[in-house]
Design a protein around this motif. Structure first.
Motif, PDB file in Angstrom:
ATOM      1  N   ARG A  22     -25.396 -38.662 -35.650  1.00  0.00           N
ATOM      2  CA  ARG A  22     -24.016 -39.139 -35.748  1.00  0.00           C
ATOM      3  C   ARG A  22     -23.476 -39.516 -34.379  1.00  0.00           C
ATOM      4  O   ARG A  22     -22.820 -40.552 -34.216  1.00  0.00           O
ATOM      5  CB  ARG A  22     -23.133 -38.075 -36.401  1.00  0.00           C
ATOM      6  N   CYS A  23     -23.763 -38.697 -33.375  1.00  0.00           N
ATOM      7  CA  CYS A  23     -23.300 -38.987 -32.007  1.00  0.00           C
ATOM      8  C   CYS A  23     -23.911 -40.272 -31.472  1.00  0.00           C
ATOM      9  O   CYS A  23     -23.211 -41.134 -30.919  1.00  0.00           O
ATOM     10  CB  CYS A  23     -23.655 -37.827 -31.074  1.00  0.00           C
ATOM     11  N   PHE A  24     -25.228 -40.413 -31.603  1.00  0.00           N
ATOM     12  CA  PHE A  24     -25.911 -41.587 -31.078  1.00  0.00           C
ATOM     13  C   PHE A  24     -25.413 -42.857 -31.759  1.00  0.00           C
ATOM     14  O   PHE A  24     -25.200 -43.887 -31.108  1.00  0.00           O
ATOM     15  CB  PHE A  24     -27.423 -41.467 -31.274  1.00  0.00           C
ATOM     16  N   ALA A  25     -25.242 -42.806 -33.084  1.00  0.00           N
ATOM     17  CA  ALA A  25     -24.789 -43.986 -33.813  1.00  0.00           C
ATOM     18  C   ALA A  25     -23.356 -44.346 -33.451  1.00  0.00           C
ATOM     19  O   ALA A  25     -23.000 -45.523 -33.387  1.00  0.00           O
ATOM     20  CB  ALA A  25     -24.906 -43.748 -35.324  1.00  0.00           C
ATOM     21  N   ARG A  26     -22.552 -43.342 -33.185  1.00  0.00           N
ATOM     22  CA  ARG A  26     -21.130 -43.576 -32.907  1.00  0.00           C
ATOM     23  C   ARG A  26     -20.876 -44.010 -31.465  1.00  0.00           C
ATOM     24  O   ARG A  26     -20.119 -44.961 -31.208  1.00  0.00           O
ATOM     25  CB  ARG A  26     -20.349 -42.293 -33.196  1.00  0.00           C
ATOM     26  N   ASN A  27     -21.524 -43.351 -30.508  1.00  0.00           N
ATOM     27  CA  ASN A  27     -21.196 -43.577 -29.101  1.00  0.00           C
ATOM     28  C   ASN A  27     -22.312 -44.180 -28.270  1.00  0.00           C
ATOM     29  O   ASN A  27     -22.098 -44.533 -27.116  1.00  0.00           O
ATOM     30  CB  ASN A  27     -20.785 -42.241 -28.454  1.00  0.00           C
ATOM     31  N   GLY A  28     -23.505 -44.289 -28.851  1.00  0.00           N
ATOM     32  CA  GLY A  28     -24.626 -44.789 -28.077  1.00  0.00           C
ATOM     33  C   GLY A  28     -25.421 -43.649 -27.461  1.00  0.00           C
ATOM     34  O   GLY A  28     -24.881 -42.564 -27.203  1.00  0.00           O
ATOM     35  N   PHE A  29     -26.700 -43.904 -27.230  1.00  0.00           N
ATOM     36  CA  PHE A  29     -27.587 -42.860 -26.735  1.00  0.00           C
ATOM     37  C   PHE A  29     -27.199 -42.403 -25.332  1.00  0.00           C
ATOM     38  O   PHE A  29     -27.073 -41.206 -25.066  1.00  0.00           O
ATOM     39  CB  PHE A  29     -29.031 -43.376 -26.752  1.00  0.00           C
ATOM     40  N   HIS A  30     -26.988 -43.352 -24.421  1.00  0.00           N
ATOM     41  CA  HIS A  30     -26.738 -42.987 -23.028  1.00  0.00           C
ATOM     42  C   HIS A  30     -25.343 -42.411 -22.824  1.00  0.00           C
ATOM     43  O   HIS A  30     -25.132 -41.609 -21.907  1.00  0.00           O
ATOM     44  CB  HIS A  30     -26.973 -44.190 -22.121  1.00  0.00           C
ATOM     45  N   ALA A  31     -24.384 -42.809 -23.662  1.00  0.00           N
ATOM     46  CA  ALA A  31     -23.024 -42.285 -23.529  1.00  0.00           C
ATOM     47  C   ALA A  31     -22.869 -40.915 -24.182  1.00  0.00           C
ATOM     48  O   ALA A  31     -21.824 -40.275 -24.049  1.00  0.00           O
ATOM     49  CB  ALA A  31     -22.018 -43.262 -24.134  1.00  0.00           C
ATOM     50  N   THR A  32     -23.886 -40.468 -24.882  1.00  0.00           N
ATOM     51  CA  THR A  32     -23.855 -39.162 -25.541  1.00  0.00           C
ATOM     52  C   THR A  32     -24.547 -38.128 -24.664  1.00  0.00           C
ATOM     53  O   THR A  32     -25.679 -38.330 -24.233  1.00  0.00           O
ATOM     54  CB  THR A  32     -24.570 -39.220 -26.907  1.00  0.00           C
ATOM     55  N   SER A  33     -23.861 -37.040 -24.380  1.00  0.00           N
ATOM     56  CA  SER A  33     -24.441 -35.955 -23.596  1.00  0.00           C
ATOM     57  C   SER A  33     -24.952 -34.861 -24.528  1.00  0.00           C
ATOM     58  O   SER A  33     -24.603 -34.821 -25.712  1.00  0.00           O
ATOM     59  CB  SER A  33     -23.395 -35.365 -22.641  1.00  0.00           C
ATOM     60  N   MET A  34     -25.735 -33.961 -23.992  1.00  0.00           N
ATOM     61  CA  MET A  34     -26.176 -32.819 -24.801  1.00  0.00           C
ATOM     62  C   MET A  34     -24.974 -31.965 -25.209  1.00  0.00           C
ATOM     63  O   MET A  34     -24.977 -31.358 -26.279  1.00  0.00           O
ATOM     64  CB  MET A  34     -27.200 -31.985 -24.039  1.00  0.00           C
ATOM     65  N   GLN A  35     -23.928 -31.928 -24.370  1.00  0.00           N
ATOM     66  CA  GLN A  35     -22.718 -31.204 -24.742  1.00  0.00           C
ATOM     67  C   GLN A  35     -22.067 -31.830 -25.970  1.00  0.00           C
ATOM     68  O   GLN A  35     -21.542 -31.129 -26.835  1.00  0.00           O
ATOM     69  CB  GLN A  35     -21.732 -31.190 -23.566  1.00  0.00           C
ATOM     70  N   ASP A  36     -22.106 -33.162 -26.054  1.00  0.00           N
ATOM     71  CA  ASP A  36     -21.579 -33.847 -27.240  1.00  0.00           C
ATOM     72  C   ASP A  36     -22.359 -33.428 -28.487  1.00  0.00           C
ATOM     73  O   ASP A  36     -21.782 -33.198 -29.548  1.00  0.00           O
ATOM     74  CB  ASP A  36     -21.662 -35.361 -27.068  1.00  0.00           C
ATOM     75  N   VAL A  37     -23.683 -33.357 -28.342  1.00  0.00           N
ATOM     76  CA  VAL A  37     -24.534 -32.956 -29.470  1.00  0.00           C
ATOM     77  C   VAL A  37     -24.219 -31.521 -29.885  1.00  0.00           C
ATOM     78  O   VAL A  37     -24.135 -31.210 -31.083  1.00  0.00           O
ATOM     79  CB  VAL A  37     -26.027 -33.093 -29.103  1.00  0.00           C
ATOM     80  N   LEU A  38     -24.012 -30.637 -28.907  1.00  0.00           N
ATOM     81  CA  LEU A  38     -23.682 -29.240 -29.210  1.00  0.00           C
ATOM     82  C   LEU A  38     -22.396 -29.153 -30.018  1.00  0.00           C
ATOM     83  O   LEU A  38     -22.319 -28.428 -31.017  1.00  0.00           O
ATOM     84  CB  LEU A  38     -23.524 -28.429 -27.912  1.00  0.00           C
ATOM     85  N   ARG A  39     -21.387 -29.903 -29.570  1.00  0.00           N
ATOM     86  CA  ARG A  39     -20.099 -29.869 -30.273  1.00  0.00           C
ATOM     87  C   ARG A  39     -20.221 -30.433 -31.679  1.00  0.00           C
ATOM     88  O   ARG A  39     -19.667 -29.882 -32.639  1.00  0.00           O
ATOM     89  CB  ARG A  39     -19.050 -30.654 -29.479  1.00  0.00           C
ATOM     90  N   GLU A  40     -20.935 -31.548 -31.812  1.00  0.00           N
ATOM     91  CA  GLU A  40     -21.078 -32.183 -33.119  1.00  0.00           C
ATOM     92  C   GLU A  40     -21.841 -31.291 -34.089  1.00  0.00           C
ATOM     93  O   GLU A  40     -21.513 -31.206 -35.280  1.00  0.00           O
ATOM     94  CB  GLU A  40     -21.804 -33.520 -32.976  1.00  0.00           C
ATOM     95  N   ALA A  41     -22.870 -30.622 -33.577  1.00  0.00           N
ATOM     96  CA  ALA A  41     -23.677 -29.744 -34.431  1.00  0.00           C
ATOM     97  C   ALA A  41     -23.011 -28.397 -34.657  1.00  0.00           C
ATOM     98  O   ALA A  41     -23.374 -27.676 -35.599  1.00  0.00           O
ATOM     99  CB  ALA A  41     -25.056 -29.547 -33.809  1.00  0.00           C
ATOM    100  N   GLY A  42     -22.038 -28.058 -33.802  1.00  0.00           N
ATOM    101  CA  GLY A  42     -21.366 -26.765 -33.938  1.00  0.00           C
ATOM    102  C   GLY A  42     -22.245 -25.598 -33.568  1.00  0.00           C
ATOM    103  O   GLY A  42     -22.158 -24.520 -34.162  1.00  0.00           O
ATOM    104  N   LEU A  43     -23.132 -25.804 -32.563  1.00  0.00           N
ATOM    105  CA  LEU A  43     -24.074 -24.756 -32.158  1.00  0.00           C
ATOM    106  C   LEU A  43     -23.988 -24.512 -30.658  1.00  0.00           C
ATOM    107  O   LEU A  43     -23.483 -25.345 -29.901  1.00  0.00           O
ATOM    108  CB  LEU A  43     -25.505 -25.169 -32.532  1.00  0.00           C
ATOM    109  N   SER A  44     -24.505 -23.379 -30.226  1.00  0.00           N
ATOM    110  CA  SER A  44     -24.530 -23.045 -28.811  1.00  0.00           C
ATOM    111  C   SER A  44     -25.678 -23.759 -28.116  1.00  0.00           C
ATOM    112  O   SER A  44     -26.613 -24.252 -28.768  1.00  0.00           O
ATOM    113  CB  SER A  44     -24.695 -21.538 -28.632  1.00  0.00           C
ATOM    114  N   ALA A  45     -25.606 -23.787 -26.791  1.00  0.00           N
ATOM    115  CA  ALA A  45     -26.677 -24.423 -26.023  1.00  0.00           C
ATOM    116  C   ALA A  45     -28.014 -23.737 -26.278  1.00  0.00           C
ATOM    117  O   ALA A  45     -29.050 -24.388 -26.429  1.00  0.00           O
ATOM    118  CB  ALA A  45     -26.339 -24.389 -24.534  1.00  0.00           C
ATOM    119  N   GLY A  46     -27.997 -22.395 -26.332  1.00  0.00           N
ATOM    120  CA  GLY A  46     -29.239 -21.670 -26.567  1.00  0.00           C
ATOM    121  C   GLY A  46     -29.864 -22.023 -27.898  1.00  0.00           C
ATOM    122  O   GLY A  46     -31.094 -22.149 -28.000  1.00  0.00           O
ATOM    123  N   ALA A  47     -29.015 -22.201 -28.926  1.00  0.00           N
ATOM    124  CA  ALA A  47     -29.531 -22.533 -30.252  1.00  0.00           C
ATOM    125  C   ALA A  47     -30.179 -23.903 -30.266  1.00  0.00           C
ATOM    126  O   ALA A  47     -31.224 -24.114 -30.892  1.00  0.00           O
ATOM    127  CB  ALA A  47     -28.400 -22.474 -31.282  1.00  0.00           C
TER     128      ALA A  47
END
Length: 215
Positions: A22-47
């Motif tokens: 969802r993040c990549f499709a919405r904002n693009g691969f390079h504009a998406t950070s791992m923090q964005d993925v964490l927030r979108e997935a609702g998970l911690s960095a460790g997870a």
């Protein structure tokens, strides 16, 4: 300590892939950070890092999943006698990808297409991802080539055209459709199916017209 079940692990991995897609499709691969993925997935960095060390690994997993889904559609078609025509196979494969576990239906066909274009562009700089796509493309060629050979044996298409040439053309047609989806907006899969049916009818239409003139 309770052992984590495989079902739980699979669900977490699914959650990460869906959020990242969802993040990549919405904002693009390079504009998406791992923090964005964490927030979108609702998970911690460790997870998340337990499953994927980087965005590149995530997008590689998404690409593999898409090819696996499409390959399954070809395997199903190859077991049918006679095999279904190209428009049916293409429709099935795209619908299975849109409706499959990657969760692309949330953004429609355009969301999926935008993600695929980003995967393609990343292959120009990421050798590992390029290898995944080469392998996937090779399997697609093999699948289409085998089906075209079945059509030729059944007398459904000309047998003086190399089956691989027709296979590559059919793949290119789908790639072009995906590009249209990404660049120009939502296009129903039925448009592609109708177009393929129209192209496939040319010989039959010409034969019918010649028969009418002869009579």
């Amino acid at each position: 300590m309770a052992r984590v079940s495989q079902a739980h692990l699979d669900a977490r991995r699914r959650q990460i892939l869906d959020g990242a897609a969802r993040c990549f499709a919405r904002n693009g691969f390079h504009a998406t950070s791992m923090q964005d993925v964490l927030r979108e997935a609702g998970l911690s960095a460790g997870a998340v890092y337990r499953y994927f060390r980087s965005k590149e690994e995530i997008i590689g997993a998404i690409a593999r999943e898409c090819f696996t889904t499409v390959r399954a559609a070809f395997e199903d078609a190859s077991r049918e006698t006679p095999p279904p025509p190209p428009d049916v196979i293409v429709g099935r494969a795209l619908h299975q990808v849109y409706e499959g576990p990657a969760g692309f239906t949330q953004g429609g066909g355009q969301s999926f297409a935008r993600l695929i274009l980003q995967v393609w562009s990343e292959t120009l700089r990421n050798d590992e991802l390029a290898a995944i796509l080469r392998d996937g493309f090779g399997h697609l060629r093999e699948g289409w080539t085998a089906l075209v050979e079945s059509y030729q044996q059944a007398g459904l298409v000309r047998d003086d055209i190399p089956a691989d040439h027709m296979a590559r053309t059919l793949i290119g047609t789908v790639q072009g459709f995906i590009a249209q989806q990404a660049l120009f907006g939502e296009v129903d899969v039925e448009v592609l199916r109708n177009g393929l049916r129209g192209v496939m009818s040319m010989g039959a239409t010409a034969s019918a017209a010649s028969a009418e003139r002869a009579s």
